[in-house]
Design an enzyme around this catalytic site. Structure first.
Site, PDB file in Angstrom:
ATOM      1  CB  SER A   1      -0.959   0.011   1.195  1.00 30.08           C
ATOM      2  OG  SER A   1      -0.237   0.105   2.374  1.00 30.08           O
TER       3      SER A   1
ATOM      4  CE  LYS B   1      -3.370   1.258   5.062  1.00 31.13           C
ATOM      5  NZ  LYS B   1      -3.227   0.736   3.705  1.00 31.13           N
TER       6      LYS B   1
END
Ligand code: ADP
Length: 907
Positions: free
Chosen positions: A743, A786
């Site tokens: 990511s 996140k």
């Protein structure tokens, strides 16, 4: 008896001082050597000596030799026995010592001690004769009846013994073959005599005296044997009988008679145990085992190690709650209220728990899945488990599985092992005392594996509703029904939970909290709890919400609330000291002059300093109640802030971008740094990166190199080949923490794009997304955590992959409001959002086709409307300076549509 004999012992003998046992001539004994002098004697005389003479010692009985070599020789017994050393056995454990096997030769008398150190040597005079007795007949006459009488008693005694024993038969033969003069010494050392008596025999130098003294001893022994034969039943082994009789006597013992107190207690215990086994409601199989074991226990001598083992086992068996359970309180409305009261937010978790309880209410024996709460530490997983137990009215027990790597921890050790014990499940049941508790299996993701087996495999049996009704612990060795136990598991991540175990469980994700949620949790739950724990009241301390926010943002960086709770605890402790200091003084003031106190107060108010704990005001003045915890007080108690908003500072030069990472502890923001230097086109990666992350870095470089011209990216020498004579170093700070996953792809591209373009990345943007070589942005996991991390860090914009848009639904509304989201499906979009004013290079005027220009001039293109310029181009917006933003769609041969955003200056 001092006649000179033809066979002589040496006239100088080394002396061995013994303090236990008396060696008589003609007998053999073992003696232990551990005093300094005796050790010296053995080492230098016996071990080093080579002649037969060196094996002859003078043994002086009844003389404790002082341990220290330095001390003087103790007074020595006058008469000793010259002895031949037959065997020396040495050992170093627990301390150096020897054991000597010595045979007595004859009596001697010390004439003079010649030397004391290192071991005593004496001049001696031999007292007994050592040769064969040639004048036996003469001797017999001399001693006459005395010797004859002695011989008869000796024969009588030996014949009373069991002649089938070879040693006894040999002794009988010896009586005839040995000279009579030797018999008193030999028999004295065989029969039961005290050391004192033996010493008297040793001192009896005259034979007549010796016979006279030994006869009564023989008679005593004969009488004793007669008595024993009378009381003893024929053909029963004495020792065995004692062993067999003892436990029975204990069981049938009438209190208050001969037994001592300890035995009384043991009796009672075993009777009690037996009674408990009889009355306990354990299943038949277990009952049978218990009955068998108690029978064994009764026959066992108490000194046997197995006695304690069996007894502990039986005690556990009767203590286990085979049939004891609590009644469930299943009221869903009450459960909802209780869960809501105990926990703020975590709606999804509470909803699922209520569903679970509702189904249990409708169907009693639910063989449903095991719930497993997965989330960062301190988000309330354990405390929800505890609430579930409370709502059901069940006992709660927590089993910490972190670091467990032996399957016997779960399933117990077999009773054959020393120190064996039941596993944690059976132990837990014993602790709670009911068979339907709520067991919280904490940290299932941290189970280990070792040579002692896989504990996860043992847990499989425990958690499988089909199998756990007859769970067999190795220690118990009988089945226990676990089907009534409600298991709840917790974990920080599912990644490390073994697949088979994961399959048995229903995973419920418990994400971290937002700042607002944390403030609410602090004020509704944590602060009241801390106040209570520290004996404070809201009238004494006041923590405003801004302070809580300060603690959350400047003193903690976590997904849960555990650190926050600790910090609040620290504040309460500090305030408690102030309050405790102030109280007696206040009382004193009240007693004196109230007016004076008012003056004091005014004096403080005059001083415009805010009243806070940091004030080093005179302690004589009571603190103003409630004590307000403001930022100054916070700094005073907790020290300077641990986390400052450093984001903007760190993004003050090109080559830095903010990524978002997911860890088992929640979401984190992650700075990616890049620098370039002269070199040979090498890429250096640091920060403990996993393979996938390294690949992302290579992908990013390749994509940028292939698109360098398009974005006008050049290296330090102005070349579009970015790695030409250039090395690149990429670093992911927090170097000690291992990082992996795809990511970070978009962040690496953005960071490198910033490095090569020399432009700063926006300091309020964080991003996450996987990249492909063609520049597509692929979806990633952990979006909610996140996003919360970005929000915690005070960022304003988050770039996420377009296909992750649906995950934003899980983000709390207030966070969504505070942040703006850019969903990107290709890297162009990411770069445009990450740099102020976009990243696309402004093309030369005229790049747009003339059709578009004409349309614009005619006013056909305007802000806010989507204008199709061509089948693949559409205008998104135009700006006052004439800059036009349009996007190009390209259908790739993979079937994906690719969007490309362009900024164009067009005047
Ligand atoms: P975990 O098991 O997830 O590591 P705990 O259950 O031990 O966390 O929670 C730590 C502390 O935080 C507990 O005192 C708990 O009461 C408190 N807590 C966590 N979440 C909440 C919440 N939503 N509402 C109230 N208190 C909470």
């Amino acid at each position: 008896m001092s006649s000179v004999s033809p066979i002589q012992i040496p006239s100088r003998l080394p002396l061995l001082l013994t303090h236990e046992g008396v060696l008589l001539p003609g007998s053999t004994m073992r003696t232990s050597v551990d005093s300094a002098r005796n050790l010296q004697l053995v080492r230098s005389r016996l071990l080093k000596g080579t002649s037969l003479q060196s094996t002859i010692l003078g043994v002086i009985p009844n003389t404790p030799d002082p341990a220290s070599d330095a001390q003087d020789l103790p007074p020595l017994h006058r008469i000793g026995t010259a002895a031949l050393v037959v065997q020396v056995v040495g050992s170093n454990w627990p301390k150096p010592h020897y054991t000597l096997l010595i045979t007595g030769l004859c009596r001697f008398q010390i004439v003079q001690v010649l030397k004391e150190k290192p071991y005593p040597i004496a001049e001696v005079e031999q007292l007994d004769r050592l040769e064969e007795f040639p004048n036996t007949c003469k001797m017999r006459e001399e001693l006459g009846e005395l010797s004859e009488q002695f011989y008869k008693y000796a024969v009588q005694l030996v014949e009373m013994l069991d002649m089938s024993v070879p040693a006894v038969a040999k002794l009988r033969r010896l009586l005839d073959s040995l000279p009579r003069e030797a018999l008193p010494d030999i028999l004295t050392s065989i029969i039961r005599t005290s050391n004192k008596e033996k010493l008297q025999i040793l001192d009896a130098v005259s034979l007549e005296e010796r016979f006279k003294m030994t006869i009564p001893l023989l008679v005593r022994q004969i009488e004793g044997l007669k008595l024993l034969q009378k009381t003893r039943k024929p053909k029963q082994d004495d020792d065995k009988r004692v062993i067999a009789i003892r436990p029975i006597r204990r069981i049938t013992h009438i209190p208050g008679t001969l037994e001592d107190e300890d035995e009384d207690e043991d009796n009672d215990d075993i009777v009690m145990l037996e009674k408990k086994i009889r009355t306990s409601s354990m299943p038949e199989q277990a009952h049978k085992v218990c009955v068998k074991e108690i029978k064994r226990l009764k026959k066992m001598p108490q000194s046997m190690p197995e006695y304690a083992l069996t007894r502990n086992y039986l005690e556990l068996m009767v203590e286990l709650p085979w049939n004891k359970s609590t009644t469930d309180r299943l009221d869903i409305r009450a459960a909802r209220i209780l869960l809501d009261n105990d926990h703020y937010a975590m709606e999804k978790l509470k909803k699922r728990v209520l569903e679970y309880l509702a189904v249990r209410q409708l169907k009693n024996n639910l063989k449903g899945p095991i719930l497993c709460f997965v989330g960062p530490p301190g988000v309330g997983k354990t405390s929800v488990g505890r609430s579930v137990a409370k709502t059901l009215g069940r006992e709660f027990h927590r089993i910490a599985l972190g670091g467990v790597c032996d399957q016997s921890d779960i399933r117990g050790h077999r009773r054959t092992y020393v120190g064996s014990m039941p596993g944690r499940i059976i132990n837990g049941l014993k602790t709670v005392g009911v068979n339907n508790p709520v067991f919280l299996l904490d940290e299932v993701d941290k189970l280990g594996k070792s040579l002692q087996g896989d504990p996860a495999a043992a847990l499989l049996e425990v958690l499988d509703p089909e199998q756990n009704h007859n769970f067999t612990d190795h220690y118990l060795n009988v089945a226990f029904d676990l089907s009534q136990v409600l298991f709840i598991a917790t974990a920080n991540t599912t990644a490390t939970i073994p697949a088979a175990l994961l399959d048995r469980m229903e995973i419920i994700q418990v994400p971290g909290y937002t700042q607002e949620e944390k403030i609410e949790i602090a004020h509704r739950h944590l602060i009241p709890k801390q106040l209570e724990q520290h004996g404070l009241t809201p009238q004494q301390i006041q923590i405003p919400q801004v302070t809580t926010l300060d603690i959350i943002t400047r003193y903690t960086r976590e997904a849960g609330v555990r650190s926050l709770d600790r910090k609040l605890g620290a504040i309460c402790r500090a305030v408690a000291v102030k309050v405790a200091e102030g109280q007696p003084k206040e009382a004193k003031l009240e007693r004196s002059d109230v007016a004076e106190r008012e003056v004091c107060r005014e004096h403080i108010l005059e001083d415009e300093k805010p009243e806070s704990i940091s004030d080093t005001a005179d302690l004589a003045l009571p603190p103003e109640m409630p004590i307000l915890i403001d930022f100054h007080a916070l700094k005073d108690i907790l020290g300077p802030p641990m986390y400052e908003m450093e984001v903007s500072q760190r993004l003050s030069q090109p080559g830095v971008a903010i990524g978002l990472a997911w860890t088992p502890l929640g979401g984190e923001i992650m700075f990616v740094e890049a620098s370039r230097m002269d070199g040979e086109g090498q890429l250096t990666l640091t920060g403990q990166l996993g393979d996938v992350m390294k690949e992302s870095a290579h992908l990013a470089i390749s994509w940028l190199r292939s698109n360098a011209k398009k974005y006008q990216l050049t290296n330090a020498f102005g070349s579009f080949d970015l790695l030409d004579n250039t090395d690149i170093h990429l670093h992911f700070p927090a170097g000690a923490v291992t990082k992996d996953g795809p990511s970070a792809g978009v962040t690496i591209v953005t960071c490198l794009a910033s490095l090569f373009s020399g432009r700063l990345v926006r300091s309020d943007v964080a991003m996450t997304g996987e990249i492909t070589l063609r520049g597509l942005v692929l979806p990633v996991g952990g979006i909610k955590d996140k996003v919360l991390a970005a929000h915690r860090a005070g960022l304003k914009q988050v770039i996420i992959p377009r296909r992750n848009e649906k995950d934003l639904e899980g983000v709390p509304g207030n966070v969504r409001q505070d942040l703006s989201f850019v969903t990107a499906s290709c890297l162009d979009e990411v770069l445009n959002a990450a740099f102020d004013g976009g990243f696309t290079v402004k093309p030369r005027p005229g790049l747009l086709n003339s059709k578009l220009r004409r349309k614009y001039q005619k006013g056909l293109i305007w802000r806010g409307r989507t204008n199709m310029l061509s089948p693949t181009r559409r205008v998104l917006d135009w700006q006052a300076d004439g800059c036009l933003i349009f996007c190009e769609t390209e259908v790739l041969n993979t079937g994906h549509k690719m969007f490309d955003c362009h900024f164009n200056t067009w005047k």
